[in-house]
Scaffold this motif. Structure first.
Motif, PDB file in Angstrom:
ATOM      1  N   GLY A  88     -25.898  20.368  16.892  1.00  0.00           N
ATOM      2  CA  GLY A  88     -26.214  21.697  16.375  1.00  0.00           C
ATOM      3  C   GLY A  88     -26.499  21.759  14.891  1.00  0.00           C
ATOM      4  O   GLY A  88     -26.811  22.830  14.373  1.00  0.00           O
ATOM      5  N   ARG A  89     -26.365  20.658  14.189  1.00  0.00           N
ATOM      6  CA  ARG A  89     -26.480  20.710  12.723  1.00  0.00           C
ATOM      7  C   ARG A  89     -27.736  20.042  12.202  1.00  0.00           C
ATOM      8  O   ARG A  89     -27.814  19.697  11.029  1.00  0.00           O
ATOM      9  CB  ARG A  89     -25.257  20.059  12.060  1.00  0.00           C
ATOM     10  N   LEU A  90     -28.707  19.813  13.037  1.00  0.00           N
ATOM     11  CA  LEU A  90     -29.878  19.096  12.546  1.00  0.00           C
ATOM     12  C   LEU A  90     -30.662  19.913  11.529  1.00  0.00           C
ATOM     13  O   LEU A  90     -31.242  19.345  10.604  1.00  0.00           O
ATOM     14  CB  LEU A  90     -30.739  18.584  13.699  1.00  0.00           C
ATOM     15  N   GLY A 147     -32.333  19.318  21.244  1.00  0.00           N
ATOM     16  CA  GLY A 147     -32.334  20.027  22.514  1.00  0.00           C
ATOM     17  C   GLY A 147     -32.162  21.533  22.360  1.00  0.00           C
ATOM     18  O   GLY A 147     -31.946  22.036  21.265  1.00  0.00           O
ATOM     19  N   ASP A 148     -32.263  22.210  23.478  1.00  0.00           N
ATOM     20  CA  ASP A 148     -32.105  23.662  23.442  1.00  0.00           C
ATOM     21  C   ASP A 148     -30.637  24.053  23.364  1.00  0.00           C
ATOM     22  O   ASP A 148     -30.300  25.100  22.808  1.00  0.00           O
ATOM     23  CB  ASP A 148     -32.800  24.325  24.636  1.00  0.00           C
ATOM     24  N   GLY A 149     -29.753  23.223  23.896  1.00  0.00           N
ATOM     25  CA  GLY A 149     -28.333  23.494  23.733  1.00  0.00           C
ATOM     26  C   GLY A 149     -27.985  23.332  22.261  1.00  0.00           C
ATOM     27  O   GLY A 149     -27.365  24.194  21.629  1.00  0.00           O
ATOM     28  N   ASP A 150     -28.404  22.223  21.727  1.00  0.00           N
ATOM     29  CA  ASP A 150     -28.196  21.907  20.322  1.00  0.00           C
ATOM     30  C   ASP A 150     -28.731  23.015  19.403  1.00  0.00           C
ATOM     31  O   ASP A 150     -28.061  23.442  18.477  1.00  0.00           O
ATOM     32  CB  ASP A 150     -28.932  20.592  20.042  1.00  0.00           C
ATOM     33  N   GLY A 151     -29.914  23.483  19.711  1.00  0.00           N
ATOM     34  CA  GLY A 151     -30.575  24.414  18.799  1.00  0.00           C
ATOM     35  C   GLY A 151     -30.267  25.881  19.042  1.00  0.00           C
ATOM     36  O   GLY A 151     -30.189  26.674  18.109  1.00  0.00           O
ATOM     37  N   TYR A 152     -30.081  26.250  20.301  1.00  0.00           N
ATOM     38  CA  TYR A 152     -29.945  27.680  20.598  1.00  0.00           C
ATOM     39  C   TYR A 152     -28.510  28.086  20.945  1.00  0.00           C
ATOM     40  O   TYR A 152     -28.213  29.271  21.017  1.00  0.00           O
ATOM     41  CB  TYR A 152     -30.852  28.074  21.766  1.00  0.00           C
ATOM     42  N   ALA A 153     -27.662  27.110  21.234  1.00  0.00           N
ATOM     43  CA  ALA A 153     -26.260  27.473  21.490  1.00  0.00           C
ATOM     44  C   ALA A 153     -25.490  27.221  20.202  1.00  0.00           C
ATOM     45  O   ALA A 153     -25.420  28.094  19.331  1.00  0.00           O
ATOM     46  CB  ALA A 153     -25.697  26.670  22.659  1.00  0.00           C
ATOM     47  N   GLN A 155     -24.924  21.437  32.591  1.00  0.00           N
ATOM     48  CA  GLN A 155     -24.436  22.810  32.447  1.00  0.00           C
ATOM     49  C   GLN A 155     -25.586  23.693  31.945  1.00  0.00           C
ATOM     50  O   GLN A 155     -26.517  23.203  31.314  1.00  0.00           O
ATOM     51  CB  GLN A 155     -23.274  22.879  31.432  1.00  0.00           C
ATOM     52  N   PRO A 156     -25.500  24.994  32.186  1.00  0.00           N
ATOM     53  CA  PRO A 156     -26.571  25.867  31.717  1.00  0.00           C
ATOM     54  C   PRO A 156     -26.651  25.919  30.191  1.00  0.00           C
ATOM     55  O   PRO A 156     -25.634  26.042  29.519  1.00  0.00           O
ATOM     56  CB  PRO A 156     -26.192  27.244  32.274  1.00  0.00           C
ATOM     57  N   SER A 157     -27.830  25.818  29.654  1.00  0.00           N
ATOM     58  CA  SER A 157     -28.039  26.009  28.222  1.00  0.00           C
ATOM     59  C   SER A 157     -28.462  27.470  28.018  1.00  0.00           C
ATOM     60  O   SER A 157     -28.641  28.200  28.994  1.00  0.00           O
ATOM     61  CB  SER A 157     -29.129  25.053  27.731  1.00  0.00           C
ATOM     62  N   PRO A 158     -28.642  27.896  26.780  1.00  0.00           N
ATOM     63  CA  PRO A 158     -29.001  29.310  26.560  1.00  0.00           C
ATOM     64  C   PRO A 158     -30.332  29.716  27.187  1.00  0.00           C
ATOM     65  O   PRO A 158     -30.595  30.900  27.359  1.00  0.00           O
ATOM     66  CB  PRO A 158     -29.063  29.423  25.033  1.00  0.00           C
ATOM     67  N   THR A 159     -31.162  28.745  27.512  1.00  0.00           N
ATOM     68  CA  THR A 159     -32.442  29.087  28.122  1.00  0.00           C
ATOM     69  C   THR A 159     -32.385  29.011  29.649  1.00  0.00           C
ATOM     70  O   THR A 159     -33.397  29.211  30.323  1.00  0.00           O
ATOM     71  CB  THR A 159     -33.551  28.134  27.636  1.00  0.00           C
TER      72      THR A 159
END
Ligand SMILES: Cc1ncc(C[n+]2csc(CCOP(=O)(O)OP(=O)(O)O)c2C)c(N)n1
Ligand SMILES: Cc1ncc(C[n+]2csc(CCOP(=O)(O)OP(=O)(O)O)c2C)c(N)n1
Ligand code: SF4
Ligand code: SF4
Ligand SMILES: [Mg+2]
Ligand SMILES: [Mg+2]
Lengths: 598, 291, 598, 291
Positions: free
Chosen positions: B71-73, B94-100, B132-136
């Motif tokens: 999440g810190r990229l 990823g979308d988890g990384d970026g949006y969660a 697991q579900p990501s925010p998208t």
């Protein structure tokens, strides 16, 4: 409305070479301004000053006070007692009463009524006048009462009127004509009233010879040390008592090609810091406990990825949001042990503003030479209290960037390995834009190329390589400073702002026939065990003085000291700094009782 | 990426860790091609990876690569860019990384407009932690009850965004084109090049088929004006409500970049002479503040 | 393509009451499925099993293996060596070779060529066949090689074909007819090939009598303990090796009126947990090191605001992202010391799945009785390795909510103070919706009403009140368990998953004439000093066994143990669990050398 | 707030810590009035404060109050609500708290649609730490270079938002009205009642005058349809580009609430019988999973 200055219990004039003054009222009453003005006055007559603030975590209202001490000697604490109290309300008297000297002087603003009988102790000299009302009447703003008080203070302290005027002018000169004139008028009003009542002020101050000294808080010194040490990238998020560092740097760093960024939170702070450091800039971040907690994952990442980074932790009362404006040293364990897993780190602890300057500059070197996070652990008192010190010796600072490669170096290499295993654990470092230095950097376990690896042998070698760096750094970490008598049987160990109180306590103890020796720790992790044992070996008892509940440093020291049953803890965790007499008292009591096994 | 120096001299990129068929292969291929087409030198390129399957993409290129925390990229990438604005900085995760976990930094990066590229490999799931579900994630996926996050809409809501696009790993030529545009945008100091890539997770959420059908490509629409923020929002919203997905260059606008706003030195911080002698007189001046 | 099963170096049949099997190949080859099937087989014949996985942090590809050990005795480790290796490629042999017994058996998939000479050690029995090719040829999918291997394994181990069929059916029954049939066919193919080559398998297994036992991982047991202990609110964020807990609870908790939430990050996790706990639910959160780092600020907040909360920390290799799937115990310091400031906390450390169950249920009580965060510190091996244990005694669990008030209680009170100063530091707690319990809860320092206060006396009283709770809790914290001979001179101290290896090592040492005593720590903070000293006093030397670099537990123990020069550290930090023989070796070596001062 | 029980019995709310004239006084007054008009019982009300000047508002009401960490008031509030959905849960904090350090949780709360009220006291600054720019600070304020964040636009970009409004501390009657609507929205299990309040910081950023001029009140516009998300976005965007500020009930829509989506028990978790005897047989059943 009575506007006369009433004086009770005169005591004649006493000549002082050391005096401590408290100015208190509601937040917004301008108490801290008076303290600041007094500081300028005292320094003009060659005295050293040390000040402290006692404010709430709110912007206006609520009790707030400032304390300033002046002395012909070097001082790093507010001392044991308050000689002179300026109180803009009765709450301020209540706040100060327990610390007033038995022969203290009180200047009381009686606008809302006379001071209660219960505070009028025998021995006190009380000057009472409706300062607020006077200001409101003559200048239409209650707030000018602080300048009136400043005038009265001048008379009480026997200060030359011209000096007061000069100091006042210096402060308000740049704030517009109106402000300046109003304040000068307030000063005059104050003087006129003083003329009526104070024939001879109760104090005269001995002049000192401190003309060469500068005045700095630990935060300012840290910020300046960063700049001089080559620091160019600072990123922070506002938090008391660390914000001053960002605010000192904000207008100055850009002039040197640097940048000060306010991030969205401390997670961004530490990771932006990591990015900029990786990129090749010298980086510092600063925060207090809550922010440090949020940086926990990041500092481990810097450790594992071998990023050079300086993190300033300005301790305040914890845990959680705690007491944002109060003093404590309770984050020792947190900076020493926080973050999952094991990685090299260094934690240094300056004890005064001068050390803040030099040690910050040097922390940047340590971080780059050993490619690890270096913490500078401060405490609120050290951060925010102004102190007189010798001017920073800029020429004494060194900039050593360690094994930072040039493109020429890289061109000579067959293969470049970012995490090359070397003798002392430090691998030559390339930075982006360098041809031939392309590599991978990661917080996962990795091989010498920086590629992810879970090979067991590799893991053993990489852990050992990284952890070894701390051992290798030992020789050049800031060593503790020893004070006092070599043949003393009693030892004191402390760090950070307790330095000032300890040194004064040693004098007090010496007067009581107890001679002591003091080891001021300046690297709290790793503990420099040899130095500690060398200091401690001849001692019968050792008192570890720290502003926290658990005696965190004491517990760490117990792990490394021989015959650790000699160790006693002296702690304080009420949000205030130690007074010298508190340490003296604790040691005298302990000295009298039999040795207690902690 | 065709490298301008002998590859083995530096490091042999490992082969990607991805499952056969993973959409991320397409992202990697496009990125390589874009960098190579634009002739950007590997020594001046930094890829910042997140944590996730997608977040290992930096390992497979021969540039400077840094693997940040989950999440810190983005803050990491912004720090890199500020210290040396001459670099081509590409954050990819990823979308988890970026949006969660990282959505706070996403919002603030959109706001600050740093001249970096941000590629999000959107697969509606947390691949690396096993689906697991990501925010998208769509409603119903692995028990997910929340409506999916649409990063394009949100990016449009930030007044200072300057480049918003969405590609599809299954459409290489468009994707490469969008990557080039994003890189050029960032490298021209115009600001944040945000590019979401629909990149299916064949193991936990194989959406190739659905996405092919759901995609609506603005690049293919004649006369679509990517300069109109409100229009872009309304068109993209409409598609969302039809369960369709906007792709292409959706919006481009102008706002000052973070670098323009914050930096005032010719020489990047990372390359400045910070040695003492060079600066002593100016430091001495500052000493006055303490008198 | 040769499809015959080649056997080299036959050795005759050996009857085993303990066997360890490794199945390895590329991720996605189905090695773990074979391990799982074997587990069912072994348990059907009354054996205890213990398994471990060795996978990469990626979904497909890369080496991955599973190890399963079966024994007539209780086992909590994979033991010292691998007897039987199923290798789907040569990389698997390479991975296993150093741990193979000298008389090991290898079943090798020769689809990509025969096993290299260098791995064909004398003493090995090697069965070689192109399993993948056979599967591809007959069933069109390479993946069925794992069921073929399972069939061959059955013969090698002398297992009844019917049992294999039953086990296979049980696993695939619910996955559709197609899958079931294909697997049954693969089994048959395997058996047919085995018929050609294996006359008499090299092993026979003694049957055991463990029919009553259950099979659980530490994570499953923790999740179930939470449910039975009255836990109803679980919030998490996926992270290896903690995710299993969330995944076990997700389908089950809602059936009991509870909820499982996946939050956006660990900051949200801990704060949602705090909210729900404050609201009155029994709450647990679970994470691993990186997530724990992000929860740092939150746990301090729970401590200061006196919120009852259980936090499971499933350790993996750190620091930073480290090695997500590997075993380590390096977050001891982090959970014990992390977060700024000082607040009460408890850290418990179960050693096996049974303890995970009971201690989790009890952690909920401790959290509510003392209104503080309780950490359950696990490690990857304990979290994820399956083990045979006695069925959980559900009736033995107690639910004690401590001083939780009812509206009736509140109605009787004159004034309600959330942070009432009491004898043992615990203040009666109201929850929202209760009339008369309205109050303020905060992470700032506060008075008894929960209103922000920086009063010094109040601070002293509040700190003392809170910190006292840990002391008060001591008497009911999980005590260490002692194993071994009362008159032993050598002691071992450990916690978590090392338990299994230590117990086996003690037997080995005893056979070598060294008798030992083991203290399995179950509360790591606060250390139960009296128990520790009672255990340690008679001992000459003490070995602290832990999976980390620094010997974190050892250092903590040095701070509390009398005569701490007796302490030695045995550490391992390569991502793997201890083998019994490694502990045995270290102790024997140390026993031979002279006592070294750590 | 007129309390339904004798106030001193519980706790004497301290007087607010705010500077005389601070906008937050108006927020407190409206909140008191709204709660009192709606006759919501103090025992069933939880105020979750953030950290900041604004974040002390819970101290001045006689309900249940909890002071969360800086930026964490939303997850705290969501946890409270999930554990006991019968409660009226009102999170109230500053714009630094909510849009800087807490913006990730803000995004995810908008997405999840929990039935709580979220009041953000927007003053364009970090009051409590003495006037640094917050994410809503205008360009030029205390060296701020970033364009301000407009939370209303961003909230509109999340497809599951159901209530978006903005009030002004200087307009008490409208503010009270909006608060009541937000509370009723949440308490009817319709989801997240987001209400930003323009609440000037008279000490560090006195914007009373500017804001009075810049406000455009949708409530006052006849025929404005708050049900049209795209329209709301386009109107609010337009205002932003004119340096004006939309106020009033800007958008209301429908989406399932978090509680509807996640909870299945009649009795709130916080009040359930979790004692052992009641549940033994059902626990025993689960033991089978371990056989
Ligand atoms: C602080 C923290 N929490 C959790 C994790 C575990 N984790 C690793 S990858 C990942 C999610 C990956 O999902 P995404 O970003 O969508 O990438 P993908 O694998 O789908 O490409 C998580 C939760 C972590 N590494 N760090
Ligand atoms: C983790 C953390 N970082 C920083 C702070 C310091 N801090 C306290 S209040 C505040 C900002 C307040 O601004 P805002 O939320 O806008 O509230 P206002 O005072 O303007 O009402 C900050 C940064 C903190 N308490 N915790
Ligand atoms: S799990 Fe999904 S996202 Fe990860 S590599 Fe495999 S297909 Fe790609
Ligand atoms: S500083 Fe600003 S926000 Fe804080 S109380 Fe004063 S006026 Fe209000
Ligand atoms: Mg994903
Ligand atoms: Mg604000």
């Amino acid at each position: 409305m009575a506007t006369k200055l009433e004086q009770t219990t005169g005591t004649g004039t006493s000549l002082r070479d050391d005096i401590c003054i408290m100015v208190g009222g509601q937040g917004g009453d301008g108490s801290l301004t008076v303290v600041n003005l007094l500081g300028r006055v005292f320094r003009s007559i060659g005295l050293n000053v040390y000040d402290a603030r006692n404010v709430l975590s709110r912007i206006r209202g609520g009790h707030a006070d400032g304390i300033i001490r002046a002395s012909v000697r070097d001082i790093f604490s507010t001392g044991d007692q308050i000689d002179l109290l300026v109180a803009f309300d009765e709450e301020a008297v209540q706040a100060g009463i327990s610390e007033l000297a038995s022969n203290a002087t009180i200047i009381f603003d009686s606008s809302k009524g006379e001071l209660s009988e219960k505070y009028r102790k025998a021995g006190f000299t009380i000057f009472s006048a409706p300062l607020g009302n006077m200001a409101a009447l003559s200048l239409r703003k209650n707030i000018f009462k602080n300048t009136i008080a400043f005038a009265v203070l001048g008379r009480v302290l026997g200060i030359d009127d011209t000096l007061l005027r000069d100091v006042l002018r210096a402060r308000y000169e740049h704030r517009g004509k109106e402000a300046l004139e109003a304040n000068m008028k307030a000063l005059q009003i104050g003087h006129e009233f003083a003329n009526q009542s104070i024939k001879e002020g109760p104090y005269r101050l001995r002049h000192g010879s401190n003309d060469g000294k500068i005045l700095a808080t630990g935060n300012e010194a840290t910020a300046f040390g960063f700049l001089v040490g080559g620091g160019r990238f600072f990123v922070g998020y506002p938090i008391t008592p660390a914000t001053d560092i960002m605010e000192w740097l904000a207008p100055r760093l850009p002039k040197f090609g640097g940048v000060v960024k306010q991030a969205e939170d401390e997670l961004a702070v530490i990771n932006m810091g990591i990015g900029a450091a990786y990129s090749g800039a010298r980086v510092m971040v600063a925060t207090s406990g809550p922010g440090q907690s949020l940086m926990t994952e990041g500092v481990g990442h810097a450790g594992q990825a071998e990023i050079p980074l300086v993190v300033v932790e300005c301790q305040r009362v914890g845990p959680s949001t705690g007491e944002p404006t109060k003093n404590e040293q309770s984050d020792v364990n947190h900076v020493v042990y926080a973050s999952h897993g094991e990685f090299p780190r260094v934690v240094v602890t300056p004890g005064n503003a001068a050390e803040c300057f030099y040690m910050t500059a040097d922390a940047l070197n340590l971080a780059e030479k050993y490619q690890l996070p270096v913490f500078i652990l401060l405490d609120q008192a050290l951060c925010q209290n102004s102190q007189c010190i010798d001017p920073f010796d800029i020429g004494a600072v060194r900039v050593d960037r360690g094994k930072l490669l040039t493109e020429t170096d890289l061109a000579k290499m067959e293969t470049y390995k970012r995490y090359l295993i070397t003798e002392n654990g430090v691998s030559p470092r390339s930075i982006p834009s360098q041809e031939g230095g392309q590599c991978q950097v990661t917080g996962n376990e990795h091989n010498e190329f920086g590629l992810v690896s879970v090979d067991k042998m590799n893991r053993l070698r990489m852990m050992t390589k990284r952890m070894k760096k701390v051992e290798m750094a030992r020789a050049e970490l800031p060593r503790g400073v020893n004070f006092g008598k070599a043949d003393a049987k009693f030892g004191i160990i402390g760090f950070g702002s307790t330095y000032g109180a300890v040194v004064e306590s040693m004098e007090q103890l010496s007067k009581r026939g107890v001679s002591t020796r003091f080891h001021q720790i300046r690297t709290i992790y790793p503990l420099l065990e040899d130095d500690l044992n060398a200091f401690a070996d001849p001692l019968e008892r050792i008192f570890v003085v720290e502003n926290n509940y658990q005696g965190q440093l004491a517990l760490m020291i117990r792990g490394v000291l021989r015959r650790n049953e000699r160790i006693d803890s002296i702690t304080k965790f009420d949000g205030a700094s130690f007074k010298p007499k508190e340490i003296t008292g604790a040691i005298l009591t302990a000295a009298q009782s039999k040795r207690n096994e902690v | 990426m065709k490298c301008d120096i002998a590859m083995t001299r530096v490091v042999s990129p490992i082969s990607p860790i991805w499952c056969p068929g993973c959409g991320d292969f397409g992202v990697l291929a496009s990125l390589k091609k874009a960098l190579s087409d634009l002739q950007i030198r590997s020594k001046d390129t930094v890829i910042v990876g997140g944590i996730g399957c997608s977040g290992s993409i930096h390992n497979d290129l021969e540039c400077y690569g840094i693997h940040s925390l989950h999440g810190r990229l983005l803050p990491t990438a912004v720090g890199i860019k500020l210290a040396n604005p001459r670099l081509t900085v590409i954050a990819a995760g990823g979308d988890g990384d970026g949006y969660a976990i990282g959505v706070g930094h996403f919002m603030h990066s959109l706001k600050r407009n740093p001249s970096i590229v941000y590629i999000v490999m959107q697969n509606g799931t947390y691949g690396l932690t096993k689906g697991q579900p990501s925010p998208t994630a769509v409603v119903g996926y692995e028990g997910n009850v929340d409506m999916p996050f649409d990063a394009v809409l949100t990016a449009l809501s930030i007044p200072s965004t300057t480049f918003i696009a969405r590609g599809f790993s299954g459409n290489q030529s468009q994707l490469t084109d969008l990557m080039k545009k994003a890189i050029l945008h960032a490298n021209s100091n115009l600001g944040f090049g945000f590019l979401e890539v629909l990149s299916p997770c064949v193991t936990y959420n194989d959406t190739y088929k659905e996405w092919r059908e759901e995609i609506y490509d603005f690049d293919a629409e004649k006369g679509y004006d990517p300069k109109n923020r409100v229009l872009a929002f309304s068109r993209a919203s409409e598609l969302v409500s039809q369960k369709r997905i906007a792709t292409g260059l959706i919006y481009t606008g102008t706002a000052k970049s973070l670098e323009t706003n914050s930096l005032n030195s010719e020489v990047p911080m990372a390359l400045q002479d910070i040695s003492l002698p060079a600066n002593i007189p100016r430091y001495e001046e500052l000493l006055r503040d303490f008198r």
